[in-house]
Each structure stands twice: as structure tokens, then as C-alpha cells.
Scaffold this active site. Structure first.
Site, mmCIF file in Angstrom:
data_model
loop_
_atom_site.group_PDB
_atom_site.id
_atom_site.type_symbol
_atom_site.label_atom_id
_atom_site.label_comp_id
_atom_site.label_asym_id
_atom_site.label_seq_id
_atom_site.Cartn_x
_atom_site.Cartn_y
_atom_site.Cartn_z
ATOM 1 N N GLY A 270 0.829 -1.193 0.000
ATOM 2 C CA GLY A 270 0.000 0.000 0.000
ATOM 3 C C GLY A 270 0.864 1.243 0.000
ATOM 4 C CG HIS B 30 40.740 -42.961 21.232
ATOM 5 N ND1 HIS B 30 41.261 -41.839 20.653
ATOM 6 C CD2 HIS B 30 41.614 -43.324 22.207
ATOM 7 C CE1 HIS B 30 42.417 -41.533 21.244
ATOM 8 N NE2 HIS B 30 42.646 -42.418 22.197
#
Length: 463
Positions: A128, A352
């Protein structure tokens, strides 16, 4: 959006679109906050109940335009309210509380009946247009793109869909809004003309950054808004003393927090309630959700969800911390290690290729490579306890429930099924037996047999 998810529930940076708007609106400390819901209102209302239970909802049964939606919101409050009413859109996640505060302050200081938040944009298509009086600069109308003339479409100042109104005047003007437009809807923007014609002042507050008012209508705009908001969050973090090595590849949620001198390496995503404390480093290539990283800790190439990482702890690379993981000060979780629902003590290392699930490990213990905490019997989970200052061998299986006492050792290759007393050595493996000549008998002529024969001749000194 072409989605089963209602538009306002799509998320960027850890909040739904409507959640961002609610957060900005709450900075005004409003007496009432009403969300008008229509399409998929059960989903939207349910979400609102989770993120802002104090917000009220008003139902717009028929989507008859923005003016009609605001009327429904006012009806939830009895039809009219005294004071300032601020109207915002539910799909503008970049809107800030600071901008809303400036809008409200301008509205009240100028004595306006209505004040519209506007912005100058490079491309006004679909928005607008703000029409001003050429002599005074006053706002005379807001014309929707589809109703605008060619001259009006050339205007780059647009309506954001965000307004501040005098509450009583708004309620009265909404009764006069007509539907003789291309959509047959009640436009909230028509209220400006009605109030102006009645002699009331109509003003505007121009947003400093036009991107704040951007509405989201498709996935492309969603991605663009995510990039803008993410950049905003990272700039704020860097100005507060955080090093972000590569902002282009770093993504954070609005709920993520940092301590001073934290470092974030490239290709890192931080989501939920994640906190990276002072001097900690995360990344590269890491994804942390609802994770707290202690001061001075290092997290590298890691996925973490709901973990607590102690000060100066080390995690990764290629680690996976699942919910319930708690790492003590200077603890280490190494390469290809997965943890879940486990407390790992100060200075303890799982370096690990291991899985630690449903376990408590004391302080300064070392867990050997390729160890598995066998916590599931097919029906129930069970707990393993390993004490402090223990040394467990590589390739150990701890079959829960089992306890390894303080200072105990376990031999490599052991399957631990019974409790190990403190200070003991547990060996749970079969005796090695060598069957000599087996290869020559079972694999005659093979490469292995030839190598063995050559080694045998060499050992006896034969050519």
C-alpha cells in the site's frame, strides 16, 4: 507458503513468525495483547498458549479484511479501549520493539488520531502506498497496490501495516469502513481517511530500516528474513565481545547467549537455549542445541543436544553428545564418542570410539578405546557406575547394571558383567590358544600359507 503449517508458525532463528512479533510487542509492556486468529486457528492458538499464555485470542471466522480483523480484536476487549492501540501484522518477524516504541512515542507526542509506520523501499510492488499532501507532507491516504493509479504506484513510501490509533476513535471509525473496493473487504487503511475527514490528525513514523517491515509470503522471503535476522544477532554478539570467525556460515537462534571472548568457528549452528561461556570455543562444523558450554571449553566438529559441558572440557572432533550428558571440569570426550544420560567426572577421559550411555563415571578415570556401556537388555535401560581414578582397558563391554569401584582396572577385551571391587583388576576373557600349522593344513597353497612357510624357513636359517 505451500505448506501444511500455517504461515505465522513457520520458524526463523528459533521462533515462529508470530513469536517474533509477540516478543517485539511485549517490549511495549501493553495492558492487553490480543492475537486475531482465523485460518488454522486451533494450531495457532495452541502455539500461542505455549509461547505466550497471557496473550488473548480473537477469532475472525470470515477473513473479510484487515479492518474486520481489528474489529474482532476490539470486540475481544469489549468493543473499545481507552488509550493507544497498536496494530501489528503477524508475519513481520524483523520488526523490533525499539521501532514500536518510537511509533507509540511519536503518536502520543504529536497528538495524532492515527500514526502509521512507513518505510522507503527500493521496490514497492504489492504494498500500500503512502499518499501525502504535497504542501504539508501530511498523510492523506493509503492506497492498496491493486487499487492504485500509475502515479501512485510510482511512490516508494509504503504502509507497513503497523499503526498506532486512539482507541476510542478507532472503534468509532471501524463502524464506518465500507467494502466498495476490488476485494470487497474492510480495509483498515480506510480508517485514516475517515479520521482525517473528521478533522483529526493523521501522522507517520518512518522506520529506520525498511527491512523491518517486510512481510513473509513465501519460502524465498522466509530465507531472506532468516539471513537478515541472523546477521543482526551475530552483529550484536560481536559488538558484545564475541569472535565470530565467519558470520556467513554461522547460524544462531535469538535465545542463544554468549560470554565475553567466546569464539565461534565456521559452519556452526547454535540453537535453543545454548550458552557459550567466557573464552569457550565452538566449531568448526558443529551443531549445538540446548547446550551449555563452560568457560574455556573447546567443542570441535560435534553434535550436541541438551548437554552440559564443564569448564575447560574438551569435546570432539566427531563427537555426539545426547540429552542428559554432563561433563565435569577438564573432562574429555574424544573422536567418534557418543554419550547419553551420563555424568562424566572432572578430568575423566573417554578418548576414542566409545559409547557411554546411562552411566556415572567418577573423577580422573580413563575409559579405554572402543568401550561400550551396554545399557539396554531389549526391554529396559540399566545403569553403569565407574568410580574415580579407574583405568579401563580397550574393547571393554560394561554390561549394566554393573559397578566398577574406585581405583580399579579392567583388562583389554573384557566383558564386565559382575561388580569390580575398588582397587581390583578384572579380567573377563577366554585364554588364548595357538593352533600351529593350521594355515598350511586348511589353506594350502594360499598366500598366507606361502608367507608362513617362508617365515618358518627364515626362522630356521634355511634358504
Amino acid at each position: 507458503m505451500k505448506s501444511a503449517t500455517p504461515k505465522v508458525l513457520h520458524q526463523i532463528c528459533g521462533r515462529s513468525l508470530v513469536g517474533h512479533v509477540l516478543a517485539a510487542s511485549r517490549e511495549l509492556e501493553p495492558e492487553h495483547l490480543v492475537v486475531v486468529v482465523g485460518h488454522a486457528r486451533e494450531q495457532v492458538a495452541g502455539h500461542l498458549g505455549e509461547i505466550d499464555p497471557a496473550a488473548r485470542t480473537a477469532v475472525q471466522e470470515q477473513q473479510n479484511g484487515t479492518g474486520h480483523a481489528v474489529r474482532m480484536g476490539l470486540e475481544e476487549l469489549g468493543g473499545s479501549v481507552d488509550g493507544t492501540v497498536v496494530v501489528v501484522c503477524g508475519d513481520t518477524p524483523l520488526l523490533t520493539g525499539e521501532t514500536l516504541k518510537r511509533l507509540a512515542a511519536t503518536h502520543e507526542s504529536d497528538g495524532n488520531a492515527v500514526t502509521v509506520l512507513t518505510a522507503e523501499v527500493p521496490d514497492a510492488t504489492g504494498y500500500g502506498r503512502i499518499v501525502r499532501d504535497e504542501a504539508t507532507g501530511a498523510v492523506t491516504a493509503i492506497v492498496e497496490h491493486k487499487d492504485a493509479t500509475d502515479a501512485q504506484r510510482a511512490i516508494r513510501e509504503i504502509n507497513s501495516g503497523v499503526f498506532a490509533f486512539d482507541g476510542a476513535l478507532l472503534a468509532d471509525a471501524l463502524k464506518k469502513v465500507r467494502t466498495d473496493n476490488s476485494q470487497g473487504e474492510e480495509y483498515l487503511t480506510d480508517v485514516l481517511g475517515i479520521l482525517r475527514e473528521a478533522g483529526h490528525r493523521v501522522g507517520a513514523s518512518v522506520a529506520a530500516d525498511h527491512r523491518e517491515i517486510a512481510g513473509i509470503n513465501n519460502r524465498v522471503q522466509l530465507a531472506e528474513a532468516r539471513r537478515i535476522l541472523n546477521d543482526r544477532l551475530l552483529v550484536r554478539a560481536m559488538l558484545d565481545g564475541v569472535t565470530v570467525v565467519d558470520p556467513a556460515s554461522t547460524w544462531v537462534d535469538v535465545t542463544v547467549t554468549f560470554g565475553q571472548d567466546a569464539i565461534v568457528h565456521p559452519n556452526t549452528q547454535l540453537t535453543g537455549s545454548t550458552h557459550v561461556a567466557e573464552g569457550a570455543e565452538v566449531g568448526p562444523n558443529s551443531r549445538l542445541n540446548d547446550t551449555r558450554v563452560g568457560a574455556g571449553a573447546r567443542v570441535d566438529n560435534t553434535v550436541s543436544d541438551g548437554a552440559r559441558i564443564g569448564e575447560r572440557a574438551s569435546v570432539g572432533p566427531y563427537a555426539y553428545l545426547r540429552p542428559g550428558t554432563r561433563l565435569g571440569t577438564k573432562a574429555k570426550i574424544g573422536t567418534y564418542v557418543e554419550t547419553k544420560n551420563s555424568s562424566i567426572g572432572e578430568g575423566t577421559k573417554v578418548p576414542h570410539l566409545s559409547y557411554v550411555g546411562d552411566a556415572t563415571i567418577g573423577d580422573f578415570t580413563n575409559i579405554g578405546a572402543a568401550s561400550v556401556f551396554v545399557n539396554y537388555d531389549g526391554e529396559s535401560k540399566h545403569h553403569t557406575t565407574v568410580g574415580s581414578h579407574c583405568k579401563t582397558g580397550s574393547d571393554n563391554m560394561f554390561v549394566a547394571p554393573v559397578t566398577v569401584g574406585d581405583g580399579a582396572y579392567t583388562a583389554a577385551g573384557s566383558v564386565i558383567t559382575k561388580d569390580v571391587p575398588p582397587g581390583s583388576l578384572a579380567v573377563a576373557r577366554g585364554q588364548q590358544r595357538n593352533i600351529e600349522g593350521w594355515v598350511a593344513r586348511k589353506r594350502p597353497g594360499s598366500a598366507a600359507a606361502k608367507a608362513a612357510e617362508a617365515a618358518s624357513r627364515q626362522g630356521t636359517g634355511e634358504d
